[in-house]
Motif scaffolding. Structure first.
Motif, PDB file in Angstrom:
ATOM      1  N   PHE A 118      -6.899   9.960  18.963  1.00  0.00           N
ATOM      2  CA  PHE A 118      -7.583  10.941  18.120  1.00  0.00           C
ATOM      3  C   PHE A 118      -7.367  12.328  18.708  1.00  0.00           C
ATOM      4  O   PHE A 118      -7.389  12.510  19.934  1.00  0.00           O
ATOM      5  N   CYS A 119      -7.155  13.309  17.842  1.00  0.00           N
ATOM      6  CA  CYS A 119      -6.942  14.689  18.263  1.00  0.00           C
ATOM      7  C   CYS A 119      -8.025  15.568  17.650  1.00  0.00           C
ATOM      8  O   CYS A 119      -8.302  15.450  16.450  1.00  0.00           O
ATOM      9  N   SER A 171      -6.084   1.828   6.671  1.00  0.00           N
ATOM     10  CA  SER A 171      -4.672   1.811   6.257  1.00  0.00           C
ATOM     11  C   SER A 171      -4.463   0.892   5.059  1.00  0.00           C
ATOM     12  O   SER A 171      -3.754   1.247   4.115  1.00  0.00           O
ATOM     13  N   ARG A 172      -5.090  -0.290   5.090  1.00  0.00           N
ATOM     14  CA  ARG A 172      -4.980  -1.229   3.960  1.00  0.00           C
ATOM     15  C   ARG A 172      -5.501  -0.610   2.673  1.00  0.00           C
ATOM     16  O   ARG A 172      -5.024  -0.921   1.581  1.00  0.00           O
ATOM     17  N   ARG A 173      -6.483   0.275   2.807  1.00  0.00           N
ATOM     18  CA  ARG A 173      -7.062   0.927   1.625  1.00  0.00           C
ATOM     19  C   ARG A 173      -6.297   2.188   1.222  1.00  0.00           C
ATOM     20  O   ARG A 173      -6.708   2.894   0.307  1.00  0.00           O
ATOM     21  N   GLY A 174      -5.228   2.494   1.935  1.00  0.00           N
ATOM     22  CA  GLY A 174      -4.380   3.621   1.560  1.00  0.00           C
ATOM     23  C   GLY A 174      -4.644   4.918   2.303  1.00  0.00           C
ATOM     24  O   GLY A 174      -4.002   5.935   2.017  1.00  0.00           O
ATOM     25  N   ALA A 175      -5.558   4.920   3.259  1.00  0.00           N
ATOM     26  CA  ALA A 175      -5.821   6.138   4.033  1.00  0.00           C
ATOM     27  C   ALA A 175      -4.637   6.430   4.946  1.00  0.00           C
ATOM     28  O   ALA A 175      -3.988   5.523   5.456  1.00  0.00           O
ATOM     29  N   THR A 201      -0.251   7.049   9.896  1.00  0.00           N
ATOM     30  CA  THR A 201       1.149   6.798   9.551  1.00  0.00           C
ATOM     31  C   THR A 201       2.042   6.813  10.786  1.00  0.00           C
ATOM     32  O   THR A 201       3.162   6.321  10.734  1.00  0.00           O
ATOM     33  N   ALA A 202       1.546   7.373  11.884  1.00  0.00           N
ATOM     34  CA  ALA A 202       2.353   7.490  13.101  1.00  0.00           C
ATOM     35  C   ALA A 202       2.011   6.425  14.139  1.00  0.00           C
ATOM     36  O   ALA A 202       2.583   6.413  15.208  1.00  0.00           O
ATOM     37  N   ARG A 203       1.078   5.525  13.822  1.00  0.00           N
ATOM     38  CA  ARG A 203       0.666   4.509  14.791  1.00  0.00           C
ATOM     39  C   ARG A 203       1.780   3.513  15.044  1.00  0.00           C
ATOM     40  O   ARG A 203       2.502   3.114  14.138  1.00  0.00           O
ATOM     41  N   THR A 204       1.868   3.095  16.287  1.00  0.00           N
ATOM     42  CA  THR A 204       2.829   2.063  16.643  1.00  0.00           C
ATOM     43  C   THR A 204       2.137   0.729  16.893  1.00  0.00           C
ATOM     44  O   THR A 204       2.784  -0.292  16.987  1.00  0.00           O
ATOM     45  N   VAL A 205       0.810   0.754  17.064  1.00  0.00           N
ATOM     46  CA  VAL A 205       0.048  -0.485  17.327  1.00  0.00           C
ATOM     47  C   VAL A 205      -0.883  -0.732  16.174  1.00  0.00           C
ATOM     48  O   VAL A 205      -1.446   0.127  15.592  1.00  0.00           O
TER      49      VAL A 205
END
Length: 165
Positions: free
Chosen positions: A143-144, A116-120, A161-165
């Motif tokens: 994971f799906c 996420s920090r790298r923009g993924a 982008t949908a993570r809450t944790v």
């Protein structure tokens, strides 16, 4: 609350000359050895693929308890779709003596935080199906399955982008 907040000494560290032997000594349970490559192979792959490999020791206090390696921004199948660039979890080895203590969950969260920090916006992983495989672990982390297979393994994706944790 994250695992690292509960155990402040829990962290990922680069593999260095100081921790190399401890990292290479990581060994999963015998019944899992067919599911994940030994750490030494992962380190060789990290050397060969240095531009895209992100190998880390999982350390709790002063003890190396596992190994995790991410892959960063690789073209998944350039012949099929050169724009399909992916990052994700390449390898996860938790030492047999340290399993079921939250280290794997911590490692996956740490890798996805780094991505996420790298923009993924998505993280990928593959797993075998069947009894004793890590499939329930990865599904439990959100994971799906994508419907794709890679080397006979299920490809899973996690929407960062949908993570809450």
């Amino acid at each position: 609350m994250s695992t690292s907040a509960l155990r402040p000494g829990l962290r990922l560290e680069p593999v260095t000359a100081d921790n190399f032997d401890a990292v290479c000594a990581i060994s999963v349970r015998p019944d899992q050895s067919h599911l994940v490559s030994p750490v030494v192979k992962s380190l060789a792959e990290a050397f060969v693929h240095g531009e895209s490999a992100w190998p880390r020791a999982i350390v709790d206090g002063d003890e190396v308890v596992g190994f995790v390696m991410a892959f960063l921004d690789l073209a998944w199948n350039p012949a099929k779709d050169p724009a399909d660039i992916r990052s994700g979890l390449w390898r996860l080895n938790i030492d047999a003596a340290h399993q079921a203590k939250g280290y794997g969950r911590f490692a996956v969260h740490s890798v996805t935080d780094e991505l996420s920090r790298r923009g993924a916006t998505r993280a990928h992983v593959t797993w075998d199906q069947g009894a004793g495989t890590p499939e329930p672990f990865y599904l439990g982390l959100g994971f799906c399955p994508t419907g794709e297979l890679s080397g006979g393994q299920v490809v899973g994706v996690l929407d960062l982008t949908a993570r809450t944790v």
